[in-house]
Design an enzyme around this catalytic site. Structure first.
Site, PDB file in Angstrom:
ATOM      1  N   GLY A  94       0.861  -1.176   0.000  1.00  0.00           N
ATOM      2  CA  GLY A  94       0.000   0.000   0.000  1.00  0.00           C
ATOM      3  C   GLY A  94       0.895   1.221   0.000  1.00  0.00           C
ATOM      4  N   SER A  96       2.966   3.567   2.267  1.00  0.00           N
ATOM      5  CA  SER A  96       3.489   3.511   3.641  1.00  0.00           C
ATOM      6  C   SER A  96       3.173   4.779   4.422  1.00  0.00           C
ATOM      7  CB  SER A  96       4.995   3.243   3.634  1.00  0.00           C
ATOM      8  OG  SER A  96       5.700   4.326   3.048  1.00  0.00           O
ATOM      9  N   CYS A 125       6.439  -4.814   0.879  1.00  0.00           N
ATOM     10  CA  CYS A 125       6.561  -3.490   0.269  1.00  0.00           C
ATOM     11  C   CYS A 125       6.355  -2.385   1.321  1.00  0.00           C
ATOM     12  CB  CYS A 125       5.592  -3.369  -0.904  1.00  0.00           C
ATOM     13  SG  CYS A 125       5.983  -2.000  -2.009  1.00  0.00           S
ATOM     14  N   ARG A 180      12.871   3.871   0.628  1.00  0.00           N
ATOM     15  CA  ARG A 180      11.552   3.924   0.011  1.00  0.00           C
ATOM     16  C   ARG A 180      11.655   4.234  -1.483  1.00  0.00           C
ATOM     17  NH1 ARG A 180       7.945   8.446   1.004  1.00  0.00           N
ATOM     18  NH2 ARG A 180       5.926   7.720   0.242  1.00  0.00           N
ATOM     19  N   ILE A 206       6.614  -3.228  -7.159  1.00  0.00           N
ATOM     20  CA  ILE A 206       5.811  -2.070  -7.552  1.00  0.00           C
ATOM     21  C   ILE A 206       6.235  -0.846  -6.756  1.00  0.00           C
ATOM     22  CG2 ILE A 206       3.464  -1.141  -7.662  1.00  0.00           C
ATOM     23  CD1 ILE A 206       2.533  -4.085  -8.021  1.00  0.00           C
ATOM     24  N   ARG A 207       6.907   0.080  -7.424  1.00  0.00           N
ATOM     25  CA  ARG A 207       7.480   1.243  -6.720  1.00  0.00           C
ATOM     26  C   ARG A 207       8.119   0.766  -5.410  1.00  0.00           C
ATOM     27  NH1 ARG A 207       5.746   6.778  -7.401  1.00  0.00           N
ATOM     28  NH2 ARG A 207       5.766   6.859  -5.145  1.00  0.00           N
ATOM     29  N   HIS A 254       5.688  -8.445  -3.788  1.00  0.00           N
ATOM     30  CA  HIS A 254       4.319  -8.741  -3.371  1.00  0.00           C
ATOM     31  C   HIS A 254       3.943 -10.201  -3.613  1.00  0.00           C
ATOM     32  CE1 HIS A 254       3.202  -4.533  -2.726  1.00  0.00           C
ATOM     33  NE2 HIS A 254       3.931  -4.246  -3.787  1.00  0.00           N
ATOM     34  N   GLU A 274       1.722 -11.737  -2.401  1.00  0.00           N
ATOM     35  CA  GLU A 274       0.263 -11.899  -2.276  1.00  0.00           C
ATOM     36  C   GLU A 274      -0.466 -11.770  -3.613  1.00  0.00           C
ATOM     37  OE1 GLU A 274       2.085  -9.394  -1.266  1.00  0.00           O
ATOM     38  OE2 GLU A 274       1.072  -7.450  -1.471  1.00  0.00           O
TER      39      GLU A 274
END
Lengths: 212, 306
Positions: free
Chosen positions: A54, A56, A86, A115, A143-144, A184, A186
């Site tokens: 998500g 942070s 992440c 980050r 992802i980023r 990720h 998930e």
């Protein structure tokens, strides 16, 4: 998943913001009972906790606002197993780089996490990784994503990027009951990393029962 | 050209711009609020309030509506300024069908492009072929067929259109209810009825079948258009939105920082009226707003795009 009448472990997913549903599904696939956690009293009822992907800064702010940050810190200190992906990795880090001013974390992992280390969304990528404890490579989505810039002596490096411009960067770590990945697991339909975490939670609960 | 039904094909080696990372980016925004901002200062306020992303644009929809004229992609300097100011994702809008604006936005490094009906359309026949880009796209939709056509063109995220710049949430409600009802209808059909359903929806059969099986779009569904209060956000989340765009509602209100924060909290605790009540107190004036009914038909933004 194991034989016997053992009670499944109950694992929470911190549900302030992010890809909560995917983690709940993966935990269930890995044999755990999975519940969303948004309140201190819900946190008190789980054997382990996942902190999802998500934003942070958003998760940190909401954790502070809704009086979860201190209970989360206490739980991590008391040995409640936690797994961050992440943004969740950022939340578990003792120190962060490139955060916003005053960005707070739960901490517990003796690491420095940078980050958005891999760049902006156009730099987001997929790659196969070798993870310690897993036989076959794991297909990972970044992802980023953050990476781990430095680790303390008690931290085990679980995976590094194996090719490309970021080769050698640390993207998965474990320190006792705390596990974190830059990517990720998930969202790729492969529950092996979640199964590793469920096993950490199972062992921690067994140890707690013996101690108690 | 590209298989639209698959979210996670394993790719050997390292790959950028995949379906997985485009749709995955939207998954990470879920449960969050994306805020329209027109200056770096507003972007900072949004970030501090807990926004998951900001939408950089020159004029918020309420001003576009008030000032009229052709509305276009923002000045690159202005987008750069916002990218510099915050560390959360930055989105920006391109005109419907204006692939060159989208190319510019990608080269500026924006994290998501909104192919938006809020700007003046550049092509009244075609939308942008979004598969050609590394950067992901979000598109508006008023119904399921429109959502599936955008996904077919490569959209990695869908939002309801609502009626932007009005502060009137009624159209967002209509669009969200329509999309969800059409999904439920598909779930109730026999397998051999899905072919005609695809024809009626004017969408590819493979996508229609996938939606019927999964009971949801293959990409994240946000809401947008007219959301102005914490209770608006809570209602849209209860209606099945996975997150919220707020356009004019924040920076056209009396106390933007506090309202932004309140909408973020109400989006997380959308199902807890005690929290929504608490954060709704003392917010000062909401944006004044106009009823969608009072907007003459030719000026309704939701009717742009097809």
């Amino acid at each position: 998943m194991t034989a016997g009448a053992e009670q499944p472990v109950r694992i929470g997913v911190l549900a302030l913001q992010g890809d909560v549903r995917e983690h709940l599904a993966m935990l269930r696939e890995a044999g755990a009972e999975a519940v969303a956690v948004r309140r201190p009293q819900e946190l008190a009822q789980v054997d382990g906790l996942v902190i999802p992907g998500g934003e942070s800064t958003t998760i940190s702010k909401l954790a502070r606002t809704f009086d979860l940050l201190d209970p989360l810190r206490a739980a991590a200190k008391e040995g409640v197993p936690m797994f961050g992906t992440c943004a969740g990795m950022i939340m578990l880090a003792d120190r962060i780089e490139d955060g916003i001013p005053g960005q707070e974390t739960i901490g517990g992992l003796d690491v420095v996490v940078r980050r958005n280390a891999f760049g902006r969304q156009v730099d987001s990528f997929e790659a196969d990784l070798r993870l310690a404890d897993l036989e076959r490579p794991f297909h990972a989505l970044f992802i980023r994503a953050p990476w781990v810039e430095a680790v303390g002596t008690d931290v085990e490096v679980v995976a590094t990027v194996s090719s490309g411009p970021a080769e050698g960067r640390i993207v998965a770590v474990r320190q006792g009951h705390l596990l974190a990945t830059s990517f990720h697991p998930e969202v790729t339909g492969d529950s092996r990393v979640h199964a590793l975490f469920v096993e950490i939670v199972r062992q921690a609960r067994a140890a707690g029962e013996h101690a108690g | 050209m590209t298989d639209t039904t698959n979210t996670s094909t394993p790719t050997p080696g390292t790959a950028t711009g995949t379906d997985g990372v485009k749709r995955g980016m939207a998954e990470m925004l879920k449960g969050g609020v994306i805020m329209d901002v027109v200056t770096p200062e507003q972007a900072k306020i949004a970030e501090d309030a807990g926004a998951v992303a900001v939408m950089a644009l020159e004029r918020v929809p309420a001003d576009i509506r008030a000032q009229g004229g052709v509305s276009r992609m923002s000045d690159p300097d202005m987008i750069d300024g916002i990218i510099e100011a915050v560390s959360i994702p930055v989105m920006a809008k391109a005109r419907i069908g204006h692939f060159a604006e989208a190319q510019v936005l990608q080269s500026l490094g924006v994290d998501y492009i909104d192919e938006s009906e809020v700007l003046t359309p550049a092509d009244y026949a075609n939308h942008i072929d979004k598969w050609q880009f590394t950067v992901p796209f979000v598109c508006g939709a008023t119904n399921l067929g429109e959502a599936l056509r955008r996904i077919t063109e490569g959209a990695a995220m869908i939002r309801s259109k609502g009626e932007a710049g009005t502060g009137d949430v009624s159209n967002a409600v209509t669009h969200m209810r329509t999309i969800r009802a059409e999904i439920r209808r598909l779930q109730g059909l026999e397998a051999d009825e899905l072919y005609v359903a695809a024809k009626e929806l004017q969408a590819p059969y493979s996508l229609v079948k996938e939606v019927a099986e999964r009971g949801k779009l293959p990409v994240v569904l946000f809401t947008a258009g007219g959301i102005a209060t914490p209770a608006d956000a809570a209602m849209m989340m209860q209606l099945g939105a996975e997150g919220v765009f707020v356009g004019s509602g924040i920076f056209k209100s009396g106390n933007p920082a506090q309202r932004a924060e309140a909408i973020v909290k109400a989006t997380t605790f959308y199902d807890d009226p005690d929290v929504v009540a608490k954060v709704s107190r003392g917010l000062g004036e909401a944006m004044v707003g106009i009823n969608v009914e009072d907007v003459p038909q030719p000026h309704r933004l939701a009717e742009r795009g097809w």
